[in-house]
Each structure stands twice: as C-alpha cells, then as structure tokens.
Design an enzyme around this catalytic site. Structure first.
Site, PDB file in Angstrom:
ATOM      1  N   LEU A  40       0.835  -1.205   0.000  1.00 32.24           N
ATOM      2  CA  LEU A  40       0.000   0.000   0.000  1.00 32.24           C
ATOM      3  C   LEU A  40       0.874   1.262   0.000  1.00 32.24           C
ATOM      4  O   LEU A  40       0.686   2.164  -0.818  1.00 32.24           O
ATOM      5  CB  LEU A  40      -0.909  -0.014   1.240  1.00 32.24           C
ATOM      6  CG  LEU A  40      -1.874   1.159   1.398  1.00 32.24           C
ATOM      7  CD1 LEU A  40      -2.933   1.154   0.291  1.00 32.24           C
ATOM      8  CD2 LEU A  40      -2.578   1.110   2.766  1.00 32.24           C
ATOM      9  N   GLU A  42       3.573   4.162  -0.385  1.00 26.37           N
ATOM     10  CA  GLU A  42       4.433   4.651  -1.470  1.00 26.37           C
ATOM     11  C   GLU A  42       5.332   5.757  -0.916  1.00 26.37           C
ATOM     12  O   GLU A  42       5.050   6.306   0.160  1.00 26.37           O
ATOM     13  CB  GLU A  42       3.562   5.203  -2.609  1.00 26.37           C
ATOM     14  CG  GLU A  42       2.663   4.135  -3.200  1.00 26.37           C
ATOM     15  CD  GLU A  42       1.819   4.636  -4.373  1.00 26.37           C
ATOM     16  OE1 GLU A  42       1.877   5.846  -4.698  1.00 26.37           O
ATOM     17  OE2 GLU A  42       1.109   3.798  -4.949  1.00 26.37           O
ATOM     18  N   PRO A  43       6.375   6.117  -1.664  1.00 27.96           N
ATOM     19  CA  PRO A  43       7.282   7.143  -1.143  1.00 27.96           C
ATOM     20  C   PRO A  43       6.551   8.428  -0.727  1.00 27.96           C
ATOM     21  O   PRO A  43       6.895   9.034   0.285  1.00 27.96           O
ATOM     22  CB  PRO A  43       8.238   7.392  -2.317  1.00 27.96           C
ATOM     23  CG  PRO A  43       8.266   6.085  -3.049  1.00 27.96           C
ATOM     24  CD  PRO A  43       6.883   5.510  -2.914  1.00 27.96           C
ATOM     25  N   ASP A 154      -7.934  -3.810   9.460  1.00 27.39           N
ATOM     26  CA  ASP A 154      -8.761  -4.182  10.625  1.00 27.39           C
ATOM     27  C   ASP A 154      -8.282  -5.517  11.201  1.00 27.39           C
ATOM     28  O   ASP A 154      -8.273  -5.714  12.422  1.00 27.39           O
ATOM     29  CB  ASP A 154     -10.232  -4.333  10.229  1.00 27.39           C
ATOM     30  CG  ASP A 154     -10.925  -2.987  10.048  1.00 27.39           C
ATOM     31  OD1 ASP A 154     -10.321  -1.952  10.400  1.00 27.39           O
ATOM     32  OD2 ASP A 154     -12.064  -2.983   9.540  1.00 27.39           O
ATOM     33  N   GLY A 156      -5.155  -7.051  10.288  1.00 23.88           N
ATOM     34  CA  GLY A 156      -3.706  -6.999  10.527  1.00 23.88           C
ATOM     35  C   GLY A 156      -3.385  -6.363  11.868  1.00 23.88           C
ATOM     36  O   GLY A 156      -2.454  -6.777  12.557  1.00 23.88           O
ATOM     37  N   GLN A 193      12.129  -1.219  45.653  1.00 23.05           N
ATOM     38  CA  GLN A 193      10.771  -0.819  45.256  1.00 23.05           C
ATOM     39  C   GLN A 193      10.741  -0.148  43.887  1.00 23.05           C
ATOM     40  O   GLN A 193       9.800  -0.327  43.114  1.00 23.05           O
ATOM     41  CB  GLN A 193      10.174   0.116  46.310  1.00 23.05           C
ATOM     42  CG  GLN A 193       9.859  -0.605  47.606  1.00 23.05           C
ATOM     43  CD  GLN A 193       9.290   0.318  48.661  1.00 23.05           C
ATOM     44  OE1 GLN A 193       9.353   1.536  48.525  1.00 23.05           O
ATOM     45  NE2 GLN A 193       8.751  -0.253  49.712  1.00 23.05           N
ATOM     46  N   GLU A 277       1.248  -0.044   9.885  1.00 22.66           N
ATOM     47  CA  GLU A 277      -0.206  -0.310   9.901  1.00 22.66           C
ATOM     48  C   GLU A 277      -0.960   0.858  10.549  1.00 22.66           C
ATOM     49  O   GLU A 277      -1.954   0.675  11.244  1.00 22.66           O
ATOM     50  CB  GLU A 277      -0.513  -1.653  10.564  1.00 22.66           C
ATOM     51  CG  GLU A 277       0.077  -2.796   9.748  1.00 22.66           C
ATOM     52  CD  GLU A 277      -0.494  -4.156  10.048  1.00 22.66           C
ATOM     53  OE1 GLU A 277      -1.663  -4.231  10.457  1.00 22.66           O
ATOM     54  OE2 GLU A 277       0.228  -5.138   9.840  1.00 22.66           O
ATOM     55  N   THR A 279       0.219   4.904  12.059  1.00 20.67           N
ATOM     56  CA  THR A 279       0.968   5.394  13.226  1.00 20.67           C
ATOM     57  C   THR A 279       0.004   5.569  14.414  1.00 20.67           C
ATOM     58  O   THR A 279      -1.224   5.559  14.245  1.00 20.67           O
ATOM     59  CB  THR A 279       1.608   6.764  12.919  1.00 20.67           C
ATOM     60  OG1 THR A 279       0.552   7.709  12.680  1.00 20.67           O
ATOM     61  CG2 THR A 279       2.523   6.707  11.707  1.00 20.67           C
ATOM     62  N   SER A 280       0.577   5.800  15.586  1.00 19.14           N
ATOM     63  CA  SER A 280      -0.280   6.032  16.765  1.00 19.14           C
ATOM     64  C   SER A 280      -1.163   7.260  16.557  1.00 19.14           C
ATOM     65  O   SER A 280      -2.312   7.294  17.016  1.00 19.14           O
ATOM     66  CB  SER A 280       0.581   6.213  18.018  1.00 19.14           C
ATOM     67  OG  SER A 280       1.125   4.974  18.402  1.00 19.14           O
TER      68      SER A 280
END
Ligand code: FAD
Length: 298
Positions: A40, A42-43, A154, A156, A193, A277, A279-280
């Site tokens: 999917l 591309e540059p 969805d 992946g 701790q 897939e 970014t955040s």
C-alpha cells in the site's frame, strides 16, 4: 511474517477473493509454501494512502500496473503482492486492488537495509514497470481497493497487537529473571521498590494490552465489525511494547544496552510497531472519529 502473510494477505484474499483466487493462494500462504506481501505505502503516500499514485490502466482484458511501493514487509520474499493502484480519479474511490505474482515481468523488489530493528525480517521496495495482470487478478470490484486495504488493516492490527503483547511478555520475563539474579547493595535488585515499580508497570500494561487484543480478536472471530476495537488494541499494545522494552532495558542497567541480553533487541523491534499499519497518531484519529462522529482526516 505471520502477521502480514496471514493477517493482512491471507484473510483479505479469504474475504474479498473469488473462489479461484482463494484456491490458488490460501493453501500456499497457510502452509508457508508461498508468502504474501501487502503493498500500500508509497514514497509520497504513507498515512494518507488515498493519495497513492501507482496506476493500473486497462489493456484489452488485462491491466498494466506501473509505480513504486516502499517499506513493504516480505517485499523481496513474497510470491504474491496485494498491490493497490489507481484505476480511477483522485481519492479513495479511485483505487483497485490486484493480486500480482512477484515473478511477473516488470516487477522488481529490492531489500531496504539499515533498519533500527526487525533485522531478521525482510522489508523491501517494489518497482512495477507496466506489469501485466489479467482482470481475474483483481481482488474486489474496481474502485473498492481502499475498502479492501482498510478491511485488511482491521485484521492486521489484531495480529500486530498480539505481537506487541508477545514483546511485552518477553520484557516481563527477562526483567523478572534478571532482577532476581542481579545483586547490588548486597541484595537482589528485585527487592528494590523502584525496580518493582518498573516491573509492575510492564505487568499491568501487558495484561491490559492482552485483553484489548482478545476483545478485538473475539469480535473478528464472531464476524462482527471491529475497526474501532482493532485500532484501540493496536494503538495501546504498540505503545505498551515500546514502554515495556524501554523499562526492561532500565531494569537490566548497562547490560540491557548490549547484546548479551535480549531486551535491547526487544526495544529495537518494538519501536516500529507504533509506526506501521497506521501510526499512533492515525490510530487516535480513527478512534476519535468513531467516538465523536467527526473526521479529523483532511
Ligand atoms: C519496517 C516497516 C515495515 C512496513 N511494512 C509495510 C507493509 O508491509 N506494507 C505497507 O503498505 N506499508 C508498510 N510500512 C509503511 C508504514 O505503514 C508507514 O511507514 C506508515 O503508515 C507511516 O507512513 P510514513 O512513513 O509515510 O509517515 P508519514 O505519513 O509521512 O508520517 C510522518 C509523521 O506525521 C504524522 N502524521 C501524518 N499524518 C497525520 C495526521 N493527519 N495527523 C497527525 N499526525 C499525522 C505521523 O503520525 C508521523 O508521526 C512499513 C514501515 C516500516 C518502517
């Protein structure tokens, strides 16, 4: 490898493919006889895939595809590529998906070197120069390519989230083992701790990521819509994997920074998961759109 081959490619052929396409590719992808890649990006089109410029032109009963793709996982190992190409006008509705055998004339794949992580896995650049495929290689209807691409993501994103849970689990196991064995100030560092805080945070976030991933997977298995849940799982689990790997390096001190322990590799491998897939930032736009009903995509 599994996430792309099965999650992005195999399941997409199962959902959108004709009987012939399924029979031709799914057994091979499932057995590992052949690998598939998902082409999917591309540059000049990453987060905005609806702007892609690879073109497919009709030529009699065939299509001729020309363009280039970048950062394609399994790009040089795959026997078949899901190639998204523009067959119509601008925007999402002008895109169609094709199943392109990678030994087609005019198809070239080159490995991308110098990655921060995922060094054992193939990432490639694809070049298509008038690659001829029959109309029977079209996956889904003409103009449905963007829908095909998004439905693939969805699925992946669930496998990707599961991989992130695995990284976080590896970080937890390595950190607990090391904290029990390493002594400073005359006692195992596991007794401190502040070290326990690092480990506790990995453990809590790991469990939350796992549950979100299971929820998305359960919806997918039930055949229910899961775009939002996949995005939530992918966003959260990928960020957790980076935080967990960073914390695991901290638990290991200087030894976490060298190859003697696996946590440095976990950090390098985790880092890409908040990028690919979607970014955040893109996941937050998807989640925000689902929650508000307003699209912040341009
Ligand atoms: C190792 C690796 C494997 C990959 N595998 C594949 C693959 O198999 N198939 C495939 O097709 N692609 C693959 N990719 C590509 C990956 O999906 C893209 O890199 C990703 O979608 C981001 O696109 P970009 O790199 O062009 O970044 P850009 O889209 O240029 O983004 C740059 C920055 O801008 C931010 N940004 C962009 N738009 C917005 C916005 N609207 N709002 C807020 N912030 C925004 C991004 O979040 C990011 O921080 C892979 C990438 C890598 C690194």
């Amino acid at each position: 490898v599994v996430s792309v081959n099965v999650g992005l490619v195999g399941k997409t052929i199962k959902r959108w493919g004709t009987e012939e396409q399924r029979e031709e590719w799914i057994p091979k992808l499932g057995s590992g006889e052949a690998l598939g890649c998902y082409a999917l990006t591309e540059p000049d089109s990453g987060s905005d895939p609806a702007s892609l410029t690879t073109r497919a032109e009709r030529d009699g009963d065939d299509w001729l595809i020309s363009g280039s793709k970048i950062f394609i996982t399994l790009g040089t190992w795959a026997k078949v590529a899901l190639v998204f190409a523009r067959t119509g006008g601008e925007g999402a509705r002008g895109i169609t998906c094709f199943l392109v055998p990678t030994d087609s004339e005019g198809f070239e794949a080159r490995p991308i070197k110098g990655k921060l992580g995922l060094r054992a896995q193939d990432t490639g650049e694809l070049f298509l120069e008038r690659v001829r495929v029959p109309d029977s290689a079209r996956l889904g209807a003409e103009g449905d390519g963007f829908k095909v691409a998004m439905s693939a993501l969805d699925n992946g994103r669930i496998s990707l989230a599961a991989g992130c849970v695995g990284i976080a689990r590896g970080c937890l196991d390595a950190s607990v083992a090391y904290a029990k064995e390493r002594t400073q100030f005359g006692q195992p560092i596991a007794r401190f701790q502040l070290v326990q805080e690092l480990i506790a945070d990995i453990g809590v976030e790991l469990e939350a990521a796992r549950l979100l991933t299971w929820r998305a997977g359960a919806l997918a298995d039930a055949g229910d819509r899961h775009t939002l849940e996949s995005s939530v799982a992918k966003y959260y689990a990928s960020e957790v994997s980076v935080r967990a790997a960073n914390a695991a390096v901290q638990v290991h001190g200087g030894y976490g920074y060298v190859d003697e322990y696996p946590v440095g590799k976990y950090l390098r491998d985790a880092r890409v998961t908040t990028l690919y897939e979607g970014t955040s930032q893109v996941q937050k736009l998807i989640i925000g759109r689902a929650l508000t009903g307003e699209s912040a995509f341009a």
